[in-house]
Write a protein that holds these residues in place. Structure first.
Motif, PDB file in Angstrom:
ATOM      1  N   VAL A   6       0.867  -1.175   0.000  1.00 46.82           N
ATOM      2  CA  VAL A   6       0.000   0.000   0.000  1.00 46.82           C
ATOM      3  C   VAL A   6       0.908   1.231   0.000  1.00 46.82           C
ATOM      4  O   VAL A   6       1.442   1.617   1.040  1.00 46.82           O
ATOM      5  CB  VAL A   6      -0.947   0.013   1.226  1.00 46.82           C
ATOM      6  CG1 VAL A   6      -1.919   1.178   1.133  1.00 46.82           C
ATOM      7  CG2 VAL A   6      -1.711  -1.305   1.344  1.00 46.82           C
ATOM      8  N   THR A   7       1.111   1.827  -1.177  1.00 43.25           N
ATOM      9  CA  THR A   7       1.926   3.038  -1.222  1.00 43.25           C
ATOM     10  C   THR A   7       1.074   4.190  -0.673  1.00 43.25           C
ATOM     11  O   THR A   7      -0.122   4.267  -0.967  1.00 43.25           O
ATOM     12  CB  THR A   7       2.379   3.394  -2.653  1.00 43.25           C
ATOM     13  OG1 THR A   7       1.248   3.907  -3.370  1.00 43.25           O
ATOM     14  CG2 THR A   7       2.960   2.207  -3.403  1.00 43.25           C
ATOM     15  N   GLY A   9       0.296   4.416   2.432  1.00 43.61           N
ATOM     16  CA  GLY A   9      -0.586   3.738   3.394  1.00 43.61           C
ATOM     17  C   GLY A   9      -0.734   4.462   4.723  1.00 43.61           C
ATOM     18  O   GLY A   9      -1.575   4.079   5.540  1.00 43.61           O
ATOM     19  N   GLY A  14      -5.301   5.875   2.526  1.00 42.55           N
ATOM     20  CA  GLY A  14      -4.470   4.674   2.675  1.00 42.55           C
ATOM     21  C   GLY A  14      -4.598   4.028   4.046  1.00 42.55           C
ATOM     22  O   GLY A  14      -4.724   2.805   4.157  1.00 42.55           O
ATOM     23  N   SER A  15      -4.602   4.835   5.105  1.00 41.81           N
ATOM     24  CA  SER A  15      -4.644   4.264   6.462  1.00 41.81           C
ATOM     25  C   SER A  15      -5.976   3.541   6.697  1.00 41.81           C
ATOM     26  O   SER A  15      -6.006   2.472   7.321  1.00 41.81           O
ATOM     27  CB  SER A  15      -4.405   5.350   7.518  1.00 41.81           C
ATOM     28  OG  SER A  15      -5.361   6.388   7.394  1.00 41.81           O
ATOM     29  N   VAL A  18      -5.780   0.219   4.915  1.00 39.28           N
ATOM     30  CA  VAL A  18      -4.968  -0.750   5.670  1.00 39.28           C
ATOM     31  C   VAL A  18      -5.858  -1.482   6.682  1.00 39.28           C
ATOM     32  O   VAL A  18      -5.815  -2.706   6.802  1.00 39.28           O
ATOM     33  CB  VAL A  18      -3.775  -0.031   6.354  1.00 39.28           C
ATOM     34  CG1 VAL A  18      -3.129  -0.906   7.428  1.00 39.28           C
ATOM     35  CG2 VAL A  18      -2.743   0.375   5.307  1.00 39.28           C
ATOM     36  N   PRO A  28      -1.468  -6.064   4.726  1.00 34.47           N
ATOM     37  CA  PRO A  28      -0.974  -4.850   4.071  1.00 34.47           C
ATOM     38  C   PRO A  28       0.461  -4.527   4.498  1.00 34.47           C
ATOM     39  O   PRO A  28       0.819  -4.710   5.664  1.00 34.47           O
ATOM     40  CB  PRO A  28      -1.931  -3.759   4.572  1.00 34.47           C
ATOM     41  CG  PRO A  28      -2.496  -4.279   5.842  1.00 34.47           C
ATOM     42  CD  PRO A  28      -2.453  -5.779   5.784  1.00 34.47           C
ATOM     43  N   ILE A  30       2.929  -1.240   4.259  1.00 32.47           N
ATOM     44  CA  ILE A  30       2.884   0.184   3.907  1.00 32.47           C
ATOM     45  C   ILE A  30       4.233   0.672   3.380  1.00 32.47           C
ATOM     46  O   ILE A  30       5.279   0.379   3.965  1.00 32.47           O
ATOM     47  CB  ILE A  30       2.500   1.022   5.151  1.00 32.47           C
ATOM     48  CG1 ILE A  30       1.101   0.619   5.642  1.00 32.47           C
ATOM     49  CG2 ILE A  30       2.582   2.526   4.867  1.00 32.47           C
ATOM     50  CD1 ILE A  30       0.687   1.296   6.952  1.00 32.47           C
ATOM     51  N   ASP A  32       5.654   4.413   2.694  1.00 27.32           N
ATOM     52  CA  ASP A  32       5.269   5.827   2.846  1.00 27.32           C
ATOM     53  C   ASP A  32       6.505   6.633   3.228  1.00 27.32           C
ATOM     54  O   ASP A  32       7.309   6.193   4.050  1.00 27.32           O
ATOM     55  CB  ASP A  32       4.192   5.957   3.936  1.00 27.32           C
ATOM     56  CG  ASP A  32       3.317   7.180   3.726  1.00 27.32           C
ATOM     57  OD1 ASP A  32       2.096   7.021   3.597  1.00 27.32           O
ATOM     58  OD2 ASP A  32       3.867   8.309   3.680  1.00 27.32           O
ATOM     59  N   HIS A  80      -2.177   1.826  -4.924  1.00 26.48           N
ATOM     60  CA  HIS A  80      -1.284   2.981  -5.044  1.00 26.48           C
ATOM     61  C   HIS A  80      -1.972   4.295  -4.658  1.00 26.48           C
ATOM     62  O   HIS A  80      -2.740   4.858  -5.431  1.00 26.48           O
ATOM     63  CB  HIS A  80      -0.799   3.050  -6.496  1.00 26.48           C
ATOM     64  CG  HIS A  80       0.104   4.210  -6.773  1.00 26.48           C
ATOM     65  ND1 HIS A  80       1.147   4.567  -5.954  1.00 26.48           N
ATOM     66  CD2 HIS A  80       0.129   5.102  -7.811  1.00 26.48           C
ATOM     67  CE1 HIS A  80       1.760   5.624  -6.459  1.00 26.48           C
ATOM     68  NE2 HIS A  80       1.161   5.966  -7.583  1.00 26.48           N
ATOM     69  N   ALA A 242     -12.845   2.848   1.704  1.00 25.59           N
ATOM     70  CA  ALA A 242     -11.808   1.848   2.005  1.00 25.59           C
ATOM     71  C   ALA A 242     -12.328   0.443   1.693  1.00 25.59           C
ATOM     72  O   ALA A 242     -11.618  -0.385   1.103  1.00 25.59           O
ATOM     73  CB  ALA A 242     -11.390   1.960   3.466  1.00 25.59           C
ATOM     74  N   HIS A 245     -12.039  -0.857  -1.802  1.00 27.94           N
ATOM     75  CA  HIS A 245     -10.739  -1.382  -2.235  1.00 27.94           C
ATOM     76  C   HIS A 245     -10.623  -2.883  -1.989  1.00 27.94           C
ATOM     77  O   HIS A 245     -10.005  -3.603  -2.771  1.00 27.94           O
ATOM     78  CB  HIS A 245      -9.599  -0.643  -1.533  1.00 27.94           C
ATOM     79  CG  HIS A 245      -9.493   0.779  -1.969  1.00 27.94           C
ATOM     80  ND1 HIS A 245     -10.382   1.734  -1.545  1.00 27.94           N
ATOM     81  CD2 HIS A 245      -8.647   1.398  -2.825  1.00 27.94           C
ATOM     82  CE1 HIS A 245     -10.077   2.885  -2.115  1.00 27.94           C
ATOM     83  NE2 HIS A 245      -9.038   2.706  -2.902  1.00 27.94           N
TER      84      HIS A 245
END
Ligand code: WQD
Length: 337
Positions: A6-7, A9, A14-15, A18, A28, A30, A32, A80, A242, A245
């Protein structure tokens, strides 16, 4: 366990992704560089999930590091998020946006192309790819108009790069998710949005005004051709977003390599700026200081998503209301204040 890189993340969306990945049984990892997020987010995630979260504190554009991560973690997919997203800033610093959001994505796609065990890619796109829509709700097959900012252009280019690379791939498939306006925070108030400096987006500006961190909110225009004159957007709770995803990944797992598609991720419902303010006042039982100002340059009049495709194909739909999202955003703001 299926590992997913998870870029970005540690960021706002992103968080929350996750968290949902862990809940759905994925692992996941991360990546970052904390250029637009803060390190304590990782601790908050660990508290919320009651487990360690693997983090690589580096730029996703660091090829050497990315290769090492690929070899160590053996991911089945990449989601991403690591990109810049401030519309105004993109007008002032276009190269910053083309460099990270476009040149960076090209490097990432080369990495994915080289990693033959990697099977899935999810690209964070935006309703901005449509420009000002001719028809509402806006459907996925609506033609793209010129984007209203370099940020929007990077998302159009990003989708094109993702799709062109995917349809000739022998080992991976991909989806672009076109987010409408993500708002809110996790109900635990452990993670949420952390705007750096003065917020540009409506909801953080509202919560900061209520928390007395901003003196007053300006409504950017009440002379638009909408029922109350203010702009209309499709505000979606970040936890619903989220969850989309996870559904996207599950969908890709059922599809062959080279498959590519795009989905709107919104609620299907448009709310005006004045309606958002009114709902915030109702759910938090307080009056908000606001004034009506001039229009903001580059703003769309109205947009909201057609959500049929995501419902039918991904078996996903948003479940949380605007009131719930605003109440969660307020709880998060109070924790920050
Ligand atoms: C919403 C409405 C403003 C602030 C965002 C992101 C962008 C993209 C799409 C992902 C508009 C009004 C705002 C204020 C206001 N996301 N407003 N006073 O412009 O729809 O774009 O969603 O790609 O990254 O920026 O969202 O929250 O800035 O504005 O009246 O102080 O609120 O005019 O009508 P926008 P926003």
């Amino acid at each position: 366990m299926k590992t997913v890189l998870v870029t970005g993340g540690a960021g706002f969306i992103g968080s929350h992704v996750v968290v949902e990945l862990v809940k759905a049984g994925y692992r996941p990892v991360i990546i970052d560089n904390f250029s637009n997020s803060e390190r304590p987010v990782i601790r908050a995630l660990q508290t919320l999930l009651n487990q360690e979260v693997t983090l690589y504190d580096c730029d996703y554009q660091n090829n050497k590091k990315l290769k090492e991560i690929g070899e160590t973690e053996r991911p089945i997919g990449v989601i991403h998020f690591a990109a810049f997203k401030a519309v105004n800033e993109s007008v002032k610093q276009p190269l910053k946006y083309y460099d990270n959001n476009v040149a960076g994505l090209i490097k990432l796609m080369k990495f994915i192309k080289a990693l033959t065990k990697l099977k899935h890619f999810v690209y964070s796109s935006s309703c901005m790819v449509y420009g000002e829509p001719d028809q509402l709700p806006v459907k996925e097959d609506s033609p793209w108009k010129p984007a209203t900012s370099p940020y929007g252009t990077t998302k159009q280019m990003g989708e094109t790069i993702s799709s062109d690379t995917t349809v000739v791939s022998k080992h991976f498939n991909a989806l672009s998710l076109r987010y409408f306006n993500p708002i809110g925070a996790h109900a635990s108030a452990l993670i949420g949005e952390l705007p750096i400096g003065k917020p540009q987006n409506l909801v953080p500006f509202i919560t900061q005004t209520a928390a007395k961190k901003q003196s007053s909110l300006t409504v950017f225009g009440n002379d638009y051709p909408t029922p109350d004159g203010s702009c209309i957007r499709d505000y979606i709770h970040v936890v619903d977003l989220a969850k989309a995803h996870v559904k996207a990944l599950m969908h890709l797992e059922e599809k062959p390599p080279a498959y590519y598609d795009v989905f709107n991720i919104g609620t299907g419902h448009g709310s005006s700026v004045l309606e958002v303010i009114k709902t915030f006042e109702q759910v938090t039982d307080q009056k908000l200081m606001y004034t009506i100002g001039p229009r903001r340059l580059g703003d769309l009049t109205a947009t909201y998503a057609s959500i049929d495709k995501a419902r039918k194909v991904l078996n996903w739909k948003a479940e949380k209301s605007l009131a719930e999202a605003l109440s969660d955003a307020w709880r998060w703001q109070q924790k920050l204040a």
